[in-house]
Scaffold this motif. Sequence first.
Motif, PDB file in Angstrom:
ATOM      1  N   GLY A  87      11.063  56.776 127.115  1.00 30.94           N
ATOM      2  CA  GLY A  87      12.247  57.297 126.445  1.00 30.94           C
ATOM      3  C   GLY A  87      13.429  56.388 126.704  1.00 30.94           C
ATOM      4  N   HIS A  88      14.500  56.954 127.214  1.00 30.47           N
ATOM      5  CA  HIS A  88      15.705  56.179 127.543  1.00 30.47           C
ATOM      6  C   HIS A  88      15.784  55.841 129.028  1.00 30.47           C
ATOM      7  N   ALA A  89      14.706  56.078 129.762  1.00 34.74           N
ATOM      8  CA  ALA A  89      14.681  55.780 131.191  1.00 34.74           C
ATOM      9  C   ALA A  89      13.927  54.470 131.416  1.00 34.74           C
ATOM     10  N   LEU A  90      14.596  53.512 132.044  1.00 35.41           N
ATOM     11  CA  LEU A  90      14.004  52.213 132.364  1.00 35.41           C
ATOM     12  C   LEU A  90      14.010  52.049 133.873  1.00 35.41           C
ATOM     13  N   VAL A  91      12.861  51.657 134.435  1.00 37.40           N
ATOM     14  CA  VAL A  91      12.752  51.421 135.874  1.00 37.40           C
ATOM     15  C   VAL A  91      12.472  49.944 136.095  1.00 37.40           C
ATOM     16  N   ALA A  92      13.198  49.343 137.037  1.00 34.19           N
ATOM     17  CA  ALA A  92      13.005  47.947 137.413  1.00 34.19           C
ATOM     18  C   ALA A  92      12.763  47.886 138.915  1.00 34.19           C
ATOM     19  N   GLY A  93      11.790  47.078 139.320  1.00 31.40           N
ATOM     20  CA  GLY A  93      11.493  46.916 140.740  1.00 31.40           C
ATOM     21  C   GLY A  93      11.183  45.464 141.032  1.00 31.40           C
ATOM     22  N   GLY A  94      11.256  45.092 142.296  1.00 25.57           N
ATOM     23  CA  GLY A  94      10.974  43.706 142.633  1.00 25.57           C
ATOM     24  C   GLY A  94      11.149  43.395 144.095  1.00 25.57           C
ATOM     25  N   ALA A  95      11.747  42.226 144.356  1.00 27.58           N
ATOM     26  CA  ALA A  95      11.848  41.685 145.704  1.00 27.58           C
ATOM     27  C   ALA A  95      12.675  42.553 146.636  1.00 27.58           C
ATOM     28  N   GLY A  96      13.586  43.335 146.110  1.00 28.23           N
ATOM     29  CA  GLY A  96      14.462  44.138 146.951  1.00 28.23           C
ATOM     30  C   GLY A  96      13.839  45.401 147.516  1.00 28.23           C
ATOM     31  N   ARG A  97      12.606  45.733 147.141  1.00 30.66           N
ATOM     32  CA  ARG A  97      11.854  46.890 147.629  1.00 30.66           C
ATOM     33  C   ARG A  97      12.327  48.221 147.066  1.00 30.66           C
ATOM     34  N   ASP A  98      13.497  48.272 146.455  1.00 32.57           N
ATOM     35  CA  ASP A  98      13.976  49.504 145.836  1.00 32.57           C
ATOM     36  C   ASP A  98      13.634  49.491 144.356  1.00 32.57           C
ATOM     37  N   LEU A  99      13.563  50.675 143.783  1.00 33.88           N
ATOM     38  CA  LEU A  99      13.406  50.815 142.332  1.00 33.88           C
ATOM     39  C   LEU A  99      14.762  51.208 141.766  1.00 33.88           C
ATOM     40  N   HIS A 100      15.128  50.593 140.662  1.00 32.00           N
ATOM     41  CA  HIS A 100      16.403  50.886 140.013  1.00 32.00           C
ATOM     42  C   HIS A 100      16.102  51.584 138.694  1.00 32.00           C
ATOM     43  N   LEU A 101      16.593  52.801 138.566  1.00 31.16           N
ATOM     44  CA  LEU A 101      16.370  53.621 137.391  1.00 31.16           C
ATOM     45  C   LEU A 101      17.624  53.596 136.539  1.00 31.16           C
ATOM     46  N   PHE A 102      17.486  53.058 135.329  1.00 33.26           N
ATOM     47  CA  PHE A 102      18.620  52.932 134.413  1.00 33.26           C
ATOM     48  C   PHE A 102      18.504  53.938 133.282  1.00 33.26           C
ATOM     49  N   ASP A 103      19.630  54.507 132.888  1.00 33.41           N
ATOM     50  CA  ASP A 103      19.722  55.339 131.693  1.00 33.41           C
ATOM     51  C   ASP A 103      20.178  54.415 130.570  1.00 33.41           C
ATOM     52  N   LEU A 104      19.293  54.127 129.622  1.00 33.74           N
ATOM     53  CA  LEU A 104      19.617  53.156 128.570  1.00 33.74           C
ATOM     54  C   LEU A 104      20.629  53.680 127.559  1.00 33.74           C
ATOM     55  N   ARG A 105      20.804  54.986 127.465  1.00 28.53           N
ATOM     56  CA  ARG A 105      21.832  55.499 126.552  1.00 28.53           C
ATOM     57  C   ARG A 105      23.223  55.215 127.092  1.00 28.53           C
ATOM     58  N   LYS A 106      23.368  55.316 128.403  1.00 27.42           N
ATOM     59  CA  LYS A 106      24.666  55.081 129.045  1.00 27.42           C
ATOM     60  C   LYS A 106      24.798  53.657 129.569  1.00 27.42           C
ATOM     61  N   LEU A 107      23.677  52.923 129.609  1.00 30.45           N
ATOM     62  CA  LEU A 107      23.635  51.574 130.171  1.00 30.45           C
ATOM     63  C   LEU A 107      24.179  51.558 131.594  1.00 30.45           C
ATOM     64  N   THR A 112      18.717  55.065 142.522  1.00 33.52           N
ATOM     65  CA  THR A 112      17.988  54.057 143.280  1.00 33.52           C
ATOM     66  C   THR A 112      16.930  54.789 144.085  1.00 33.52           C
ATOM     67  N   LEU A 113      15.675  54.381 143.916  1.00 32.90           N
ATOM     68  CA  LEU A 113      14.561  55.016 144.606  1.00 32.90           C
ATOM     69  C   LEU A 113      14.128  54.118 145.758  1.00 32.90           C
ATOM     70  N   ARG A 114      14.106  54.688 146.962  1.00 32.12           N
ATOM     71  CA  ARG A 114      13.764  53.909 148.152  1.00 32.12           C
ATOM     72  C   ARG A 114      12.479  54.449 148.768  1.00 32.12           C
ATOM     73  N   GLY A 115      11.728  53.565 149.411  1.00 30.14           N
ATOM     74  CA  GLY A 115      10.536  54.023 150.096  1.00 30.14           C
ATOM     75  C   GLY A 115       9.468  52.953 150.236  1.00 30.14           C
ATOM     76  N   HIS A 116       9.645  51.821 149.586  1.00 26.12           N
ATOM     77  CA  HIS A 116       8.672  50.739 149.713  1.00 26.12           C
ATOM     78  C   HIS A 116       9.022  49.851 150.902  1.00 26.12           C
ATOM     79  N   VAL A 117       7.981  49.253 151.514  1.00 24.03           N
ATOM     80  CA  VAL A 117       8.179  48.383 152.673  1.00 24.03           C
ATOM     81  C   VAL A 117       8.021  46.910 152.315  1.00 24.03           C
ATOM     82  N   SER A 118       7.668  46.637 151.074  1.00 26.94           N
ATOM     83  CA  SER A 118       7.468  45.274 150.602  1.00 26.94           C
ATOM     84  C   SER A 118       7.932  45.202 149.150  1.00 26.94           C
TER      85      SER A 118
END
Length: 159
Positions: A87-107, A112-118
């Motif tokens: 839908g309008h929810a975009l998730v990006a993850g990578g080297a920083g170990r956190d997931l960033h959840l963006f609302d594409l309607r509001k840009l 920020t989702l935390r819990g990964h160790v790598s």
Amino acid sequence: RPPTSRQEGTVRLWSLTPSQLAPVRALEGHSGAVVALLLRGALVVSASSDRSVRLWDARAGGGQRGTFREPALFSGGGEVRALALCGHALVAGGAGRDLHLFDLRKLKLAATLRGHVSKVNALAMDGGRLVSGDGAGRVRRWQLDIHDGGGVESTRGVG
């Protein structure tokens, strides 16, 4: 028109016909290597080692170049290596170990989702369910409360 990417930060759209494979358009704007792509209808989402996520309109005219649908979204945690869209929810993850959840309607960054160790290498999303995997072999499940219109209300880790 499936997208491909190159080291110099360019995304290329291709025409796939039975007789010919030919580039149609170059989408330029990243300053680092493009490392993740999503295609949903006319929306192309690209992520780069420059820590940005860009949204493109694959139908945009103007010769061989595409245009940004919106300004770049930035992930503060490092190089973006994985993308997921629902839908309008975009998730990006990578080297920083956190997931960033963006609302594409509001840009805007919605959570920020935390819990990964790598570094996060893989993402998959279906409705309000998100699964993420990291370089340490850990897989996490997340529940996202997504509005009917695609906006995000809240998140929680479930495993």
